[in-house]
Design a protein around this motif. Structure first.
Motif, PDB file in Angstrom:
ATOM      1  N   TYR A   1      16.834  41.672  53.139  1.00  0.00           N
ATOM      2  CA  TYR A   1      18.258  41.328  53.259  1.00  0.00           C
ATOM      3  C   TYR A   1      18.535  40.992  54.713  1.00  0.00           C
ATOM      4  O   TYR A   1      18.360  41.837  55.599  1.00  0.00           O
ATOM      5  CB  TYR A   1      19.079  42.519  52.780  1.00  0.00           C
ATOM      6  N   TYR A   2      18.950  39.749  54.978  1.00  0.00           N
ATOM      7  CA  TYR A   2      19.076  39.247  56.344  1.00  0.00           C
ATOM      8  C   TYR A   2      20.500  38.790  56.653  1.00  0.00           C
ATOM      9  O   TYR A   2      21.297  38.491  55.759  1.00  0.00           O
ATOM     10  CB  TYR A   2      18.141  38.050  56.565  1.00  0.00           C
ATOM     11  N   MET A   3      20.760  38.664  57.953  1.00  0.00           N
ATOM     12  CA  MET A   3      21.986  38.042  58.436  1.00  0.00           C
ATOM     13  C   MET A   3      21.620  37.100  59.575  1.00  0.00           C
ATOM     14  O   MET A   3      20.855  37.471  60.467  1.00  0.00           O
ATOM     15  CB  MET A   3      22.982  39.089  58.925  1.00  0.00           C
ATOM     16  N   PHE A   4      22.149  35.878  59.530  1.00  0.00           N
ATOM     17  CA  PHE A   4      22.016  34.915  60.611  1.00  0.00           C
ATOM     18  C   PHE A   4      23.378  34.792  61.286  1.00  0.00           C
ATOM     19  O   PHE A   4      24.416  34.909  60.631  1.00  0.00           O
ATOM     20  CB  PHE A   4      21.592  33.542  60.082  1.00  0.00           C
ATOM     21  N   GLY A   5      23.381  34.505  62.588  1.00  0.00           N
ATOM     22  CA  GLY A   5      24.668  34.402  63.248  1.00  0.00           C
ATOM     23  C   GLY A   5      24.642  33.621  64.540  1.00  0.00           C
ATOM     24  O   GLY A   5      23.616  33.533  65.221  1.00  0.00           O
ATOM     25  N   THR A   6      25.802  33.042  64.849  1.00  0.00           N
ATOM     26  CA  THR A   6      26.082  32.444  66.155  1.00  0.00           C
ATOM     27  C   THR A   6      27.401  33.021  66.629  1.00  0.00           C
ATOM     28  O   THR A   6      28.022  33.840  65.939  1.00  0.00           O
ATOM     29  CB  THR A   6      26.192  30.911  66.070  1.00  0.00           C
ATOM     30  N   ILE A   7      27.856  32.591  67.771  1.00  0.00           N
ATOM     31  CA  ILE A   7      29.126  33.075  68.303  1.00  0.00           C
ATOM     32  C   ILE A   7      30.291  32.645  67.416  1.00  0.00           C
ATOM     33  O   ILE A   7      31.379  33.199  67.478  1.00  0.00           O
ATOM     34  CB  ILE A   7      29.339  32.572  69.748  1.00  0.00           C
ATOM     35  N   ASP A   8      30.046  31.650  66.522  1.00  0.00           N
ATOM     36  CA  ASP A   8      31.100  31.126  65.656  1.00  0.00           C
ATOM     37  C   ASP A   8      31.065  31.674  64.241  1.00  0.00           C
ATOM     38  O   ASP A   8      31.928  31.341  63.444  1.00  0.00           O
ATOM     39  CB  ASP A   8      31.007  29.589  65.578  1.00  0.00           C
ATOM     40  N   GLY A   9      30.098  32.496  63.880  1.00  0.00           N
ATOM     41  CA  GLY A   9      30.110  33.013  62.519  1.00  0.00           C
ATOM     42  C   GLY A   9      28.759  33.530  62.061  1.00  0.00           C
ATOM     43  O   GLY A   9      27.773  33.497  62.795  1.00  0.00           O
ATOM     44  N   PHE A  10      28.731  33.999  60.804  1.00  0.00           N
ATOM     45  CA  PHE A  10      27.562  34.651  60.236  1.00  0.00           C
ATOM     46  C   PHE A  10      27.364  34.206  58.790  1.00  0.00           C
ATOM     47  O   PHE A  10      28.283  33.718  58.150  1.00  0.00           O
ATOM     48  CB  PHE A  10      27.744  36.173  60.195  1.00  0.00           C
ATOM     49  N   ALA A  11      26.187  34.476  58.290  1.00  0.00           N
ATOM     50  CA  ALA A  11      25.921  34.341  56.861  1.00  0.00           C
ATOM     51  C   ALA A  11      24.799  35.290  56.493  1.00  0.00           C
ATOM     52  O   ALA A  11      23.951  35.619  57.324  1.00  0.00           O
ATOM     53  CB  ALA A  11      25.570  32.906  56.492  1.00  0.00           C
ATOM     54  N   GLU A  12      24.792  35.732  55.244  1.00  0.00           N
ATOM     55  CA  GLU A  12      23.773  36.648  54.738  1.00  0.00           C
ATOM     56  C   GLU A  12      22.892  35.930  53.725  1.00  0.00           C
ATOM     57  O   GLU A  12      23.354  35.052  52.996  1.00  0.00           O
ATOM     58  CB  GLU A  12      24.425  37.839  54.040  1.00  0.00           C
ATOM     59  N   ILE A  13      21.615  36.324  53.666  1.00  0.00           N
ATOM     60  CA  ILE A  13      20.741  35.836  52.601  1.00  0.00           C
ATOM     61  C   ILE A  13      19.900  36.995  52.087  1.00  0.00           C
ATOM     62  O   ILE A  13      19.572  37.916  52.826  1.00  0.00           O
ATOM     63  CB  ILE A  13      19.828  34.670  53.042  1.00  0.00           C
ATOM     64  N   LYS A  14      19.566  36.936  50.815  1.00  0.00           N
ATOM     65  CA  LYS A  14      18.667  37.897  50.191  1.00  0.00           C
ATOM     66  C   LYS A  14      17.378  37.163  49.813  1.00  0.00           C
ATOM     67  O   LYS A  14      17.425  36.084  49.231  1.00  0.00           O
ATOM     68  CB  LYS A  14      19.304  38.490  48.933  1.00  0.00           C
TER      69      LYS A  14
ATOM     70  N   LYS B   1      36.187  26.810  71.478  1.00  0.00           N
ATOM     71  CA  LYS B   1      35.804  26.028  72.641  1.00  0.00           C
ATOM     72  C   LYS B   1      34.621  26.696  73.334  1.00  0.00           C
ATOM     73  O   LYS B   1      34.683  27.863  73.669  1.00  0.00           O
ATOM     74  CB  LYS B   1      36.982  25.904  73.607  1.00  0.00           C
ATOM     75  N   GLY B   2      33.555  25.960  73.481  1.00  0.00           N
ATOM     76  CA  GLY B   2      32.340  26.512  74.053  1.00  0.00           C
ATOM     77  C   GLY B   2      31.314  26.910  73.012  1.00  0.00           C
ATOM     78  O   GLY B   2      30.172  27.222  73.356  1.00  0.00           O
ATOM     79  N   GLY B   3      31.699  26.899  71.731  1.00  0.00           N
ATOM     80  CA  GLY B   3      30.788  27.309  70.675  1.00  0.00           C
ATOM     81  C   GLY B   3      29.599  26.385  70.532  1.00  0.00           C
ATOM     82  O   GLY B   3      28.458  26.833  70.328  1.00  0.00           O
ATOM     83  N   LYS B   4      29.831  25.082  70.624  1.00  0.00           N
ATOM     84  CA  LYS B   4      28.745  24.116  70.511  1.00  0.00           C
ATOM     85  C   LYS B   4      27.747  24.313  71.660  1.00  0.00           C
ATOM     86  O   LYS B   4      26.525  24.303  71.449  1.00  0.00           O
ATOM     87  CB  LYS B   4      29.298  22.694  70.527  1.00  0.00           C
ATOM     88  N   GLU B   5      28.257  24.508  72.866  1.00  0.00           N
ATOM     89  CA  GLU B   5      27.388  24.714  74.025  1.00  0.00           C
ATOM     90  C   GLU B   5      26.600  26.023  73.881  1.00  0.00           C
ATOM     91  O   GLU B   5      25.431  26.093  74.283  1.00  0.00           O
ATOM     92  CB  GLU B   5      28.214  24.731  75.310  1.00  0.00           C
ATOM     93  N   TRP B   6      27.247  27.051  73.314  1.00  0.00           N
ATOM     94  CA  TRP B   6      26.537  28.318  73.079  1.00  0.00           C
ATOM     95  C   TRP B   6      25.359  28.069  72.143  1.00  0.00           C
ATOM     96  O   TRP B   6      24.249  28.531  72.404  1.00  0.00           O
ATOM     97  CB  TRP B   6      27.503  29.342  72.471  1.00  0.00           C
ATOM     98  N   TYR B   7      25.602  27.349  71.048  1.00  0.00           N
ATOM     99  CA  TYR B   7      24.544  27.092  70.068  1.00  0.00           C
ATOM    100  C   TYR B   7      23.418  26.248  70.669  1.00  0.00           C
ATOM    101  O   TYR B   7      22.230  26.523  70.447  1.00  0.00           O
ATOM    102  CB  TYR B   7      25.140  26.399  68.842  1.00  0.00           C
TER     103      TYR B   7
END
Length: 566
Positions: free
Chosen positions: A149-162, A182-188
């Motif tokens: 059971y995993y979670m992926f994430g960036t400064i703009d959000g998350f998602a889970e996968i099984k 603002k700044g999220g794209k640069e963070w990614y």
């Protein structure tokens, strides 16, 4: 174990730390909340929090968190599953995921898991259309039913996968790459996507949430306090090796003459509610609140001054001043356990009450110090974080809270980060911009950014920011307790534990009022009230020094300060 349905849950939410610890498993952009599956941990937590925030800022953060736990409980009370315990001393907080690594924009990340010996994650697509992460798992380890059971994430959000054992390939669509912050794209572009793994499967994770919510049962004043407090104290014993002794009910309130109490006497307060316990677990403090006793200069009445906020058991917000005869009934009703900590005789002689009052009076009415609440705890990148928390967890936690309620996030940490990257909150950089500027312009990791010491001279948009022990430390500094070195002490860097370990208190079994000796013969301080003896390890042992408690690490369960003498 077998998770049974549990009864109503209430909590006082002593600190906002609950937001940070629970949000570690959640987070997507608020506009997509309605699209999250109801059975996901993320959906459970985020939708509940969004509902609880409906009346903020009219509600205090304590009240918001109180609502959140009640809503959360209604959604998980039905869980009945046979589970294996998580790799923690108990089930509480077993739902927090562990940071595994980062999936880069170009390339891949590989790891081994419980179910598969080989796992690989890779981002598919261009920057403008990077909507998919492929997770491929091979080398099945077990023929039994197994699920990663995993979670992926960036400064703009998350998602889970099984990833169950019978379905080893997952294509994860990444709606979090919206870059609305603002700044999220640069963070990614700079970082990529963080990968976390939950300790158990979905059923285990939900069951661990249930066990954690149980910590908050009975936190209001109209419950059966001792039975429910024992559950919390058992958590502290298992996770922090803190032991508690029940006091004789005949001495729950010591009949001390208030006329004998001198200005500058501190009150160390413990109330074993859910979030008080989380604060103690995180910091190693055996208290969750501090107040200061001061005699009025004109009327010689005894007053309690403190920084707090509205809670289900405390009706008055902000930095405040209350007479002894008004405050004691409120404290009894709140079920406080309190130690009196008088100044050493030599320091009592030099304590300037007039100067102390000159600091106190302009502070009355200021809001509780949410702006720097976290930064008295987070002194180092990793040395203050109970496992499995990491700087990457906190980066995602801050991002999630910012997306759910930007106003509250701004109050809790965004203004503080602006100070750390630009020297003022007025630059009004977003969270992502602050993190990017720290990385690109200063070469700092996120952990190094939040480890930058808070400064007492910083004034936020609603004034100076002081939590309870910071306010008390400021009183001592203004009153001359620290002497000339006081100018080099940032009280805003203190936690409860830092404050009571200051070598300024008289600790003596003999030099106590007779009523205190009769009530608790062996304690080295006077236990004023409450059902529990409050031990204070290391009390009055660290001499004040310049820049003290700015870069100190201490981890459960021993909380040995590092470097030594810190």
């Amino acid at each position: 174990g077998h998770i049974e349905s549990i009864g109503p849950v209430t909590n006082n939410m002593q600190t906002v730390l609950v937001f940070l610890l629970v949000l570690v498993t959640s987070g997507v952009h608020s506009s997509t909340l309605n699209d999250i599956p109801n059975e996901s941990v993320m959906g459970l937590l985020m939708k509940s929090l969004k509902q609880a925030l409906s009346d903020y800022p009219k509600d205090s953060p304590f009240q918001v968190a109180d609502k959140w736990t009640k809503i959360l409980h209604k959604r998980v009370h039905h869980v009945k599953k046979t589970i294996d315990p998580p790799p923690l001393p108990g089930k509480q907080w077993g739902f927090m995921p562990t940071y595994l690594g980062t999936v880069p924009r170009h390339g891949q990340f590989s790891w081994a898991s419980d179910c598969y010996s080989n796992n690989t994650a890779k981002i598919r697509g261009s920057l403008l259309d990077e909507r998919t992460v492929d997770v491929v798992s091979t080398g099945r380890k077990s023929t039994n039913k197994c699920e990663d059971y995993y979670m992926f994430g960036t400064i703009d959000g998350f998602a889970e996968i099984k990833v169950p054992a019978d379905d080893a390939t997952k294509h994860w669509n990444a709606p979090l790459l919206s870059f609305k912050e603002k700044g999220g794209k640069e963070w990614y572009e700079r970082v990529g996507i963080y990968l976390f793994k939950f300790r158990g499967n979905w059923e285990q994770t939900i069951a661990d949430i249930v066990a954690t919510v149980e910590l908050f049962e009975g936190d209001e004043v109209d419950t059966e306090p001792l039975r429910e407090q024992e559950y919390v104290l058992n958590f502290l014993k298992n996770y922090s090796e803190m032991d508690w002794v029940r006091r004789d009910p005949a001495h729950y309130l010591v009949n001390i003459d208030p006329k004998t109490i001198k200005s500058g006497t501190a009150m160390a307060i413990m109330r074993p509610d859910g979030l008080g316990a989380i604060q103690m677990w995180a910091t190693g403090a055996h208290t969750m609140h501090f107040t200061m006793l001061m005699r009025g200069l004109e009327d010689d009445e005894l007053y309690i001054v403190e920084s707090t906020d509205t809670t289900p058991y405390w009706p008055i917000p902000n930095i405040q001043m209350n007479r002894w005869d008004k405050w004691i009934p409120l404290a009894l009703k709140a079920n406080y356990s309190i130690n009196l900590l008088p100044l050493k005789p030599e320091l009592q002689k030099v304590f300037n009450a007039t100067r102390a009052w000159e600091f106190i009076k302009p502070s009355i009415g200021l809001p509780y110090g949410y702006h720097n609440f976290l930064f008295g705890w987070l002194d180092t990148p990793t040395g203050n974080l109970p496992a499995p928390l990491s700087p990457q967890n906190f980066e995602m936690i801050f991002g999630a809270l910012n997306l759910v309620d930007h106003k509250f996030a701004h109050r809790l940490f965004i203004e503080a980060f602006n100070f750390r990257v630009s020297g003022t909150w007025r630059t009004n950089y977003t969270l992502a911009e602050c993190i990017n500027k720290a990385a690109v312009e200063k070469g700092l990791t996120f952990g190094e950014l939040y480890s930058i010491p808070e400064l007492s001279k910083w004034v936020y948009n609603d004034g100076p920011s002081m939590v309870c022990d910071v306010f008390d430390c400021g009183i001592y500094n203004a009153g001359g307790v620290f002497g000339a070195i006081g100018k080099d002490i940032n009280c805003v860097e203190f936690s409860n534990r830092d404050f009571y370990q200051l070598d300024v208190f008289e600790i003596s079994v003999e030099n106590r009022p007779e009523v205190c000796k009769q009530a608790d013969p062996t304690l080295p301080y006077c236990a004023l009230m409450g059902p529990w003896q409050v031990d204070l390890p290391g009390v009055s042992t660290i001499k004040p020094y310049a820049r003290m408690d700015e870069h100190c690490a201490a981890l459960p369960p021993k909380y040995n300060n590092h470097p030594p003498g810190c």
